[in-house]
Design a protein around this motif. Structure first.
Motif, PDB file in Angstrom:
ATOM      1  N   HIS A  65       0.289   5.770 -11.691  1.00  0.00           N
ATOM      2  CA  HIS A  65       0.846   7.111 -11.849  1.00  0.00           C
ATOM      3  C   HIS A  65       2.366   7.091 -11.743  1.00  0.00           C
ATOM      4  CE1 HIS A  65      -3.062   9.098 -11.732  1.00  0.00           C
ATOM      5  NE2 HIS A  65      -3.379   8.285 -10.749  1.00  0.00           N
ATOM      6  N   ASP A  66       2.999   8.084 -12.335  1.00  0.00           N
ATOM      7  CA  ASP A  66       4.440   8.245 -12.180  1.00  0.00           C
ATOM      8  C   ASP A  66       4.751   8.731 -10.771  1.00  0.00           C
ATOM      9  OD1 ASP A  66       5.056   7.442 -14.717  1.00  0.00           O
ATOM     10  OD2 ASP A  66       4.985   9.476 -15.562  1.00  0.00           O
ATOM     11  N   MET A  67       6.007   8.670 -10.372  1.00  0.00           N
ATOM     12  CA  MET A  67       6.418   8.989  -9.017  1.00  0.00           C
ATOM     13  C   MET A  67       6.500  10.501  -8.821  1.00  0.00           C
ATOM     14  SD  MET A  67       9.311   6.179  -8.149  1.00  0.00           S
ATOM     15  CE  MET A  67      10.535   7.165  -8.953  1.00  0.00           C
ATOM     16  N   ALA A  68       5.344  11.146  -8.700  1.00  0.00           N
ATOM     17  CA  ALA A  68       5.301  12.576  -8.408  1.00  0.00           C
ATOM     18  C   ALA A  68       6.276  13.363  -9.283  1.00  0.00           C
ATOM     19  CB  ALA A  68       5.607  12.815  -6.936  1.00  0.00           C
ATOM     20  N   GLY A  69       6.225  13.076 -10.594  1.00  0.00           N
ATOM     21  CA  GLY A  69       7.073  13.817 -11.513  1.00  0.00           C
ATOM     22  C   GLY A  69       8.408  13.164 -11.775  1.00  0.00           C
ATOM     23  N   MET A  70       8.686  12.021 -11.108  1.00  0.00           N
ATOM     24  CA  MET A  70       9.950  11.311 -11.306  1.00  0.00           C
ATOM     25  C   MET A  70       9.645   9.936 -11.868  1.00  0.00           C
ATOM     26  SD  MET A  70      11.776  12.273  -7.708  1.00  0.00           S
ATOM     27  CE  MET A  70      10.276  11.882  -6.807  1.00  0.00           C
ATOM     28  N   SER A  74       0.812  -1.204   0.000  1.00  0.00           N
ATOM     29  CA  SER A  74       0.000   0.000   0.000  1.00  0.00           C
ATOM     30  C   SER A  74       0.854   1.267   0.000  1.00  0.00           C
ATOM     31  CB  SER A  74      -0.916   0.016   1.228  1.00  0.00           C
ATOM     32  OG  SER A  74      -0.137   0.114   2.418  1.00  0.00           O
ATOM     33  N   VAL A  75       0.229   2.362  -0.391  1.00  0.00           N
ATOM     34  CA  VAL A  75       0.891   3.664  -0.332  1.00  0.00           C
ATOM     35  C   VAL A  75       1.264   3.991   1.108  1.00  0.00           C
ATOM     36  CG1 VAL A  75       0.509   6.153  -0.621  1.00  0.00           C
ATOM     37  CG2 VAL A  75      -0.200   4.565  -2.418  1.00  0.00           C
ATOM     38  N   GLU A  76       0.354   3.673   2.043  1.00  0.00           N
ATOM     39  CA  GLU A  76       0.576   4.029   3.443  1.00  0.00           C
ATOM     40  C   GLU A  76       1.811   3.345   4.015  1.00  0.00           C
ATOM     41  OE1 GLU A  76      -3.624   4.801   2.425  1.00  0.00           O
ATOM     42  OE2 GLU A  76      -2.301   3.075   2.158  1.00  0.00           O
ATOM     43  N   VAL A  77       1.938   2.050   3.802  1.00  0.00           N
ATOM     44  CA  VAL A  77       3.079   1.305   4.340  1.00  0.00           C
ATOM     45  C   VAL A  77       4.368   1.725   3.637  1.00  0.00           C
ATOM     46  CG1 VAL A  77       4.139  -0.998   4.494  1.00  0.00           C
ATOM     47  CG2 VAL A  77       1.737  -0.674   5.128  1.00  0.00           C
ATOM     48  N   GLY A  78       4.337   1.827   2.323  1.00  0.00           N
ATOM     49  CA  GLY A  78       5.532   2.229   1.582  1.00  0.00           C
ATOM     50  C   GLY A  78       6.019   3.601   1.972  1.00  0.00           C
ATOM     51  N   PHE A  79       5.082   4.518   2.138  1.00  0.00           N
ATOM     52  CA  PHE A  79       5.450   5.875   2.548  1.00  0.00           C
ATOM     53  C   PHE A  79       6.098   5.871   3.929  1.00  0.00           C
ATOM     54  CE2 PHE A  79       4.006   9.633   5.024  1.00  0.00           C
ATOM     55  CZ  PHE A  79       4.738  10.616   4.375  1.00  0.00           C
ATOM     56  N   ALA A  80       5.511   5.158   4.877  1.00  0.00           N
ATOM     57  CA  ALA A  80       6.061   5.116   6.235  1.00  0.00           C
ATOM     58  C   ALA A  80       7.453   4.490   6.250  1.00  0.00           C
ATOM     59  CB  ALA A  80       5.111   4.340   7.158  1.00  0.00           C
ATOM     60  N   GLN A  81       7.652   3.431   5.485  1.00  0.00           N
ATOM     61  CA  GLN A  81       8.961   2.776   5.452  1.00  0.00           C
ATOM     62  C   GLN A  81      10.014   3.654   4.789  1.00  0.00           C
ATOM     63  OE1 GLN A  81       7.742  -0.767   3.350  1.00  0.00           O
ATOM     64  NE2 GLN A  81       7.636  -2.000   5.217  1.00  0.00           N
ATOM     65  N   TYR A 109      12.975   0.437  -3.026  1.00  0.00           N
ATOM     66  CA  TYR A 109      12.407   1.681  -2.529  1.00  0.00           C
ATOM     67  C   TYR A 109      11.456   2.285  -3.560  1.00  0.00           C
ATOM     68  CZ  TYR A 109      15.946   1.715   1.192  1.00  0.00           C
ATOM     69  OH  TYR A 109      16.712   1.406   2.282  1.00  0.00           O
ATOM     70  N   MET A 110      10.446   2.963  -3.071  1.00  0.00           N
ATOM     71  CA  MET A 110       9.539   3.790  -3.854  1.00  0.00           C
ATOM     72  C   MET A 110       8.643   3.026  -4.818  1.00  0.00           C
ATOM     73  SD  MET A 110      12.079   7.056  -4.552  1.00  0.00           S
ATOM     74  CE  MET A 110      10.763   8.163  -5.013  1.00  0.00           C
ATOM     75  N   THR A 111       8.561   1.719  -4.699  1.00  0.00           N
ATOM     76  CA  THR A 111       7.648   0.970  -5.569  1.00  0.00           C
ATOM     77  C   THR A 111       6.195   1.308  -5.262  1.00  0.00           C
ATOM     78  OG1 THR A 111       7.686  -0.900  -4.029  1.00  0.00           O
ATOM     79  CG2 THR A 111       9.276  -0.936  -5.835  1.00  0.00           C
ATOM     80  N   TRP A 112       5.914   1.758  -4.044  1.00  0.00           N
ATOM     81  CA  TRP A 112       4.553   2.145  -3.664  1.00  0.00           C
ATOM     82  C   TRP A 112       4.059   3.351  -4.445  1.00  0.00           C
ATOM     83  CZ3 TRP A 112       4.305   7.066  -1.414  1.00  0.00           C
ATOM     84  CH2 TRP A 112       5.545   7.590  -1.003  1.00  0.00           C
ATOM     85  N   MET A 113       4.948   4.080  -5.067  1.00  0.00           N
ATOM     86  CA  MET A 113       4.559   5.274  -5.801  1.00  0.00           C
ATOM     87  C   MET A 113       4.055   4.956  -7.197  1.00  0.00           C
ATOM     88  SD  MET A 113       7.437   8.027  -4.490  1.00  0.00           S
ATOM     89  CE  MET A 113       6.586   9.456  -5.155  1.00  0.00           C
ATOM     90  N   THR A 114       3.916   3.711  -7.534  1.00  0.00           N
ATOM     91  CA  THR A 114       3.311   3.311  -8.807  1.00  0.00           C
ATOM     92  C   THR A 114       2.053   2.479  -8.570  1.00  0.00           C
ATOM     93  OG1 THR A 114       4.621   1.274  -8.930  1.00  0.00           O
ATOM     94  CG2 THR A 114       5.563   3.247  -9.937  1.00  0.00           C
ATOM     95  N   GLN A 115       1.651   2.344  -7.300  1.00  0.00           N
ATOM     96  CA  GLN A 115       0.526   1.462  -6.977  1.00  0.00           C
ATOM     97  C   GLN A 115      -0.824   2.116  -7.239  1.00  0.00           C
ATOM     98  OE1 GLN A 115       1.002  -1.733  -6.167  1.00  0.00           O
ATOM     99  NE2 GLN A 115       3.173  -1.305  -6.432  1.00  0.00           N
ATOM    100  N   ALA A 116      -0.914   3.431  -7.156  1.00  0.00           N
ATOM    101  CA  ALA A 116      -2.201   4.109  -7.277  1.00  0.00           C
ATOM    102  C   ALA A 116      -2.486   4.456  -8.737  1.00  0.00           C
ATOM    103  CB  ALA A 116      -2.214   5.373  -6.420  1.00  0.00           C
TER     104      ALA A 116
END
Length: 232
Positions: A132-137, A55-62, A122-129
């Motif tokens: 989408h791309d990783m906030a411009g990256m 999830s975004v929540e777990v990935g973000f916290a980690q 790292y940052m694989t959660w930023m493609t789960q929603a």
């Protein structure tokens, strides 16, 4: 020598590190307790299920915990070695704010039954929603990062070594440059979490990071300009 002077115990050379270490532990514990409390409230006030491993929540916290802890390391060094009151105050503010936030995120992970470190990249959660791309990256740009700087904005081992080798104005300027870049990388992650997280406590923290680091980035740019320097 008076009786009072004879009775006074000698100052211990290790008392200051012990006090600092105890303070760090206390801040982490406070953040962890607050994180669990806020998350329990958020979960109990909605029908949301406990966030899962991908999830975004777990990935973000980690990932944000890892990102923050490097900022804390750099801030601690600048606070202890700079002679500039402005730099020392900024470093203290960053250290205290981000350490409390790390404690909060680790509290969430404990409550959710998730490890403190990601088991994959790292940052694989930023493609789960929704893909989408990783906030411009892009993922490609992330994979191009040095192995010892696994997320955008993070300093490499060589850069950290250089920071520790400097003193005076050179130390102050390089600290500001590294920390400004560090904040810029972190705010991209926070924005993504704010846009895509479903747990209210996570969105609230992400918004707080965006606000506090946004103000600090403005301040650091001003401090660099005042010292005749530019961002990296």
């Amino acid at each position: 020598m008076t009786v009072e002077e004879e009775a006074a115990p000698p100052q211990s050379s290790w008392s200051r590190p012990v006090v600092i270490g105890a303070s760090v532990i206390a801040v982490l514990l406070l953040g962890a307790v607050l994180g669990m409390f806020l998350t329990q409230r958020a979960l109990s006030s909605s029908d949301s299920a406990t966030p899962g491993a991908n999830s975004v929540e777990v990935g973000f916290a980690q990932d944000m915990s890892v990102h923050h802890l490097q900022a804390v390391t750099m801030a601690n060094w600048a606070r202890d070695h700079s002679t500039d009151p402005e730099i020392r105050q900024l470093a203290f503010d960053i250290q205290s704010t981000q350490l409390e936030q790390v404690g909060r995120m680790k509290g969430w992970l404990m409550l959710w039954g998730q490890p403190e470190q990601p088991t994959g990249g790292y940052m694989t959660w930023m493609t789960q929603a929704g893909g989408h791309d990783m906030a411009g990256m892009s993922m490609a740009s992330s994979s191009a990062l040095p192995a010892d700087a696994p997320m955008p904005g993070m300093a490499t081992n060589a850069e950290l070594a250089k920071l520790r080798s400097l003193s005076g104005k050179d130390l102050d300027v390089y600290f500001l440059q590294l920390m400004l870049r560090h904040h810029q990388g972190g705010t991209g992650m926070a924005q993504y979490a704010y846009d895509h997280a479903s747990v209210a406590a996570v969105k609230t923290l992400a918004q707080s990071i965006l606000q506090s680091q946004g103000a600090e980035m403005t301040l650091m740019k001003q401090q660099l300009a005042a010292r005749g320097a530019q961002p990296l």
